[in-house]
Write an enzyme that holds these catalytic residues in place. Structure first.
Site, PDB file in Angstrom:
ATOM      1  N   ASP A 201       0.905  -1.138   0.000  1.00  0.00           N
ATOM      2  CA  ASP A 201       0.000   0.000   0.000  1.00  0.00           C
ATOM      3  C   ASP A 201       0.948   1.192   0.000  1.00  0.00           C
ATOM      4  O   ASP A 201       1.654   1.411   0.997  1.00  0.00           O
ATOM      5  CB  ASP A 201      -0.869   0.022   1.259  1.00  0.00           C
ATOM      6  CG  ASP A 201      -1.816   1.204   1.273  1.00  0.00           C
ATOM      7  OD1 ASP A 201      -1.370   2.313   0.910  1.00  0.00           O
ATOM      8  OD2 ASP A 201      -2.985   1.040   1.637  1.00  0.00           O
ATOM      9  N   HIS A 202       1.006   1.940  -1.091  1.00  0.00           N
ATOM     10  CA  HIS A 202       2.092   2.932  -1.189  1.00  0.00           C
ATOM     11  C   HIS A 202       1.995   4.007  -0.100  1.00  0.00           C
ATOM     12  O   HIS A 202       2.966   4.677   0.192  1.00  0.00           O
ATOM     13  CB  HIS A 202       2.191   3.518  -2.605  1.00  0.00           C
ATOM     14  CG  HIS A 202       1.179   4.576  -2.906  1.00  0.00           C
ATOM     15  ND1 HIS A 202      -0.107   4.299  -3.284  1.00  0.00           N
ATOM     16  CD2 HIS A 202       1.272   5.920  -2.887  1.00  0.00           C
ATOM     17  CE1 HIS A 202      -0.757   5.424  -3.476  1.00  0.00           C
ATOM     18  NE2 HIS A 202       0.049   6.435  -3.251  1.00  0.00           N
ATOM     19  N   HIS A 264      -5.751   2.817   1.571  1.00  0.00           N
ATOM     20  CA  HIS A 264      -5.022   3.953   2.144  1.00  0.00           C
ATOM     21  C   HIS A 264      -5.709   4.549   3.382  1.00  0.00           C
ATOM     22  O   HIS A 264      -5.071   4.823   4.390  1.00  0.00           O
ATOM     23  CB  HIS A 264      -4.836   5.062   1.112  1.00  0.00           C
ATOM     24  CG  HIS A 264      -4.330   4.577  -0.219  1.00  0.00           C
ATOM     25  ND1 HIS A 264      -3.412   3.570  -0.333  1.00  0.00           N
ATOM     26  CD2 HIS A 264      -4.610   4.958  -1.491  1.00  0.00           C
ATOM     27  CE1 HIS A 264      -3.148   3.348  -1.611  1.00  0.00           C
ATOM     28  NE2 HIS A 264      -3.866   4.182  -2.330  1.00  0.00           N
TER      29      HIS A 264
HETATM   30  C1  BG6 Z   1      -3.934   5.239  -5.766  1.00  0.00           C
HETATM   31  C2  BG6 Z   1      -5.308   5.378  -6.344  1.00  0.00           C
HETATM   32  O1  BG6 Z   1      -3.846   4.066  -5.009  1.00  0.00           O
HETATM   33  O2  BG6 Z   1      -3.671   6.355  -4.932  1.00  0.00           O
HETATM   34  C3  BG6 Z   1      -5.431   6.672  -7.109  1.00  0.00           C
HETATM   35  O3  BG6 Z   1      -5.576   4.280  -7.212  1.00  0.00           O
HETATM   36  C4  BG6 Z   1      -5.035   7.838  -6.259  1.00  0.00           C
HETATM   37  O4  BG6 Z   1      -6.769   6.847  -7.588  1.00  0.00           O
HETATM   38  C5  BG6 Z   1      -3.680   7.599  -5.605  1.00  0.00           C
HETATM   39  O5  BG6 Z   1      -4.958   8.980  -7.095  1.00  0.00           O
HETATM   40  C6  BG6 Z   1      -3.368   8.676  -4.586  1.00  0.00           C
HETATM   41  O6  BG6 Z   1      -2.058   8.530  -4.152  1.00  0.00           O
HETATM   42  P1  BG6 Z   1      -1.200   9.796  -3.690  1.00  0.00           P
HETATM   43  O7  BG6 Z   1       0.105   9.212  -3.255  1.00  0.00           O
HETATM   44  O8  BG6 Z   1      -1.108  10.692  -4.874  1.00  0.00           O
HETATM   45  O9  BG6 Z   1      -1.970  10.410  -2.571  1.00  0.00           O
END
Ligand code: BG6
Length: 518
Positions: A201-202, A264
């Protein structure tokens, strides 16, 4: 003691924990000709190399269907690095050393012979750790995970127990509901133990998200207030100015609830609300996160109607730019009921948080891109300053700014200078940039390094994924068969449907716009 006169130097010495030396290994990327490899994975490995964090010896093998040679793949990645590297210009010396470790293996994911060829390539690296220690990055469709895992096992590349180590890295979507996530997890663990699977989960790769645990459990000042006695409610916002753009096809299957809340948002919530773990070992931290998710009060369809608001954007302007409505986006049905916004009120039935509302919201085409957590403390008794402030004496709030303007702000009241007894809110700001400089590694750098090191703390365990799906499934059941109503639409460039304001107004609360720090 940390010398507060020289915080940067002192912190580097006191807190930088030694990492165990990494063993040589080979990383195999399946689906290597996709966007993710060029945009995220290769830039991340390049920077790990630049920062001298990669193992002493490594290879990166790209596995995909298109015809390419090692050389043509390297050239393609070099051009992409110019575009996607977080540091510019690309350092030619680092690149040369790095690129020499990149190899391409052409093959079809469904073809057993291609895996035999991969096995031969890996064996050509010698019989040591470059052949035995293998990190498989599945940058493929989730529907192909089972097949790839089975084939690498049959090719003698993946074992539950045996020489070296092998790990599988996968990214969301981990299924689209509990049943499919369960089936996917079965596929992933058919030939590997759960601790060989790294689910990314990034958000967990972001410094500010990792800091939640450090902040909570290394400061006595805040942790003792972190409970129902002092906290009135919590707001978690992840807002984005982007619409769904080219991702309409994916988004029609996902929607904001699956795309952002299942992963997230619930991850951030679990870090904010979990109990202190027994230790910083991966299993201790993940046990506490799962316990927290399991304490979230289940939602019946009636609760969903009261506690969950969905929305979909129609045409509007975001920062002066015209945006089409969701139903006009490419690959989106013209009568789609998919939500591009969701706001939830969750209650956590445990000793610490009983009756404290946690409000979560996320959406596309909102006025600002910002992720933050606001801990809203209870107000003081309104006895002393009623003359100055009426019922409006501001309550203290702590804001964890996850992105952008990474940092933490505390809002409290102070006397307005002058002859009167005027009181108004003021703020104290901590900013990562000002304190630590502009070193901001990409989330992928940290996560790939942890996958190579075999530390699972930042990866999502099977029971975490499945518990999060249970929550999300109960919400979807509440929406089943109910098309969007007029109150559930919002103009692009606004803060979501009015119903989201009403959700907080039920208890006299209101959303706070994310902080902008100048
Ligand atoms: C991704 C989603 O996991 O996270 C995207 O699929 C979203 O829809 C993105 O834009 C948001 O990530 P960050 O790091 O830009 O907040």
């Amino acid at each position: 003691m940390v010398d507060i006169e020289h915080p940067k130097e002192a912190l580097a010495g006191h807190i930088g924990m030694e990492r165990k030396a990494l063993e040589p290994c080979t990383i195999v990327i399946f689906g290597a000709s996709g966007d993710l490899t060029a945009r995220k994975l290769i830039p991340a490995f390049y920077h790990l190399c630049k920062d001298k964090l990669m193992p002493p010896a490594f290879r990166i093998v790209g596995f995909a269907r298109r015809e390419k040679t090692d050389e043509s793949w390297r050239q393609e990645l070099r051009a992409a690095l110019d575009q996607f590297s977080r540091t510019k210009p690309v350092d030619e010396n680092v690149w040369k050393g790095f690129a020499a470790n990149l190899c391409y293996c052409r093959g079809d994911l469904a073809d057993a012979a291609a895996y035999k060829k991969l096995e031969e390539l890996l064996t050509s690296f010698g019989s040591g750790p470059l052949r035995e220690n293998l990190l498989f990055y599945l940058a493929t469709q989730p529907s192909q995970f089972g097949e790839v895992v089975g084939e690498i096992h049959r090719a003698g590349l993946l074992h539950k127990d045996g020489a070296g180590w092998q790990r599988i890295v996968v990214e969301k979507p981990f299924g689209h509901d509990l049943a499919s996530a369960h089936a996917l997890n079965n596929d992933l663990t058919r030939y590997a133990h759960e601790n060989q699977v790294c689910r990314i989960d990034h958000y967990l790769g972001k410094e500010t998200v990792q800091n939640i645990l450090m902040f909570r459990f290394s400061n006595s000042v805040f942790e003792r207030l972190w409970n129902r006695n002092s906290v009135d409610h919590v707001q978690i916002t992840i807002s984005e100015t982007l619409g769904v753009g080219e991702r309409g096809g994916y988004y029609e299957e996902a929607g904001a609830l699956r795309d952002m809340a299942q992963n997230h948002m619930l991850q951030v919530l679990s870090l904010i609300a979990m109990e202190p773990p027994v230790s910083l070992e991966a299993e201790s931290v993940r046990d506490e996160k799962v316990k927290l998710l399991k304490s979230i009060r289940p939602l019946t369809p009636d609760d969903v109607a009261r506690q969950v608001v969905r929305g979909q954007y129609f045409a509007g302007m975001v920062n002066g730019q015209p945006r089409p409505g969701y139903r006009q986006e490419t690959k989106v049905k013209t009568d789609s009921n998919v939500e591009t916004y969701v706001a939830l009120k969750l209650l956590i039935d445990n000793w610490r948080w009983s009756s404290v509302p946690f409000y979560l919201r996320t959406g596309k085409n909102l006025p600002m891109s910002a992720s933050e957590v606001r801990i809203q403390f209870r107000p003081t008794p309104n006895v002393l300053f009623a003359a100055q402030c009426g019922n409006h004496l501001d309550a203290n709030a702590l804001t964890l700014r996850l992105q952008p303007n990474e940092g933490i702000s505390l809002r409290f009241n102070g006397k307005v200078p002058g002859m009167s007894l005027g009181v108004r809110p003021v703020r104290m700001h901590f900013s990562y940039d000002a304190e630590f400089g502009a070193y901001t590694p990409e989330a992928y750098e940290r996560l790939l390094l942890e996958a190579i090191a075999g530390d699972a703390t930042l990866f999502i365990r099977r029971d975490e994924v499945e518990t999060a799906w249970q929550i999300v499934d109960s919400i979807r059941e509440g929406w089943d068969g109910k098309p969007l109503t007029n109150r559930e639409f919002y103009a692009a460039g606004t803060w979501g449907p009015i119903a989201a304001d009403d959700l907080l107004a039920q208890l006299g609360h209101a959303w706070h716009e994310p902080l902008v720090i100048k």
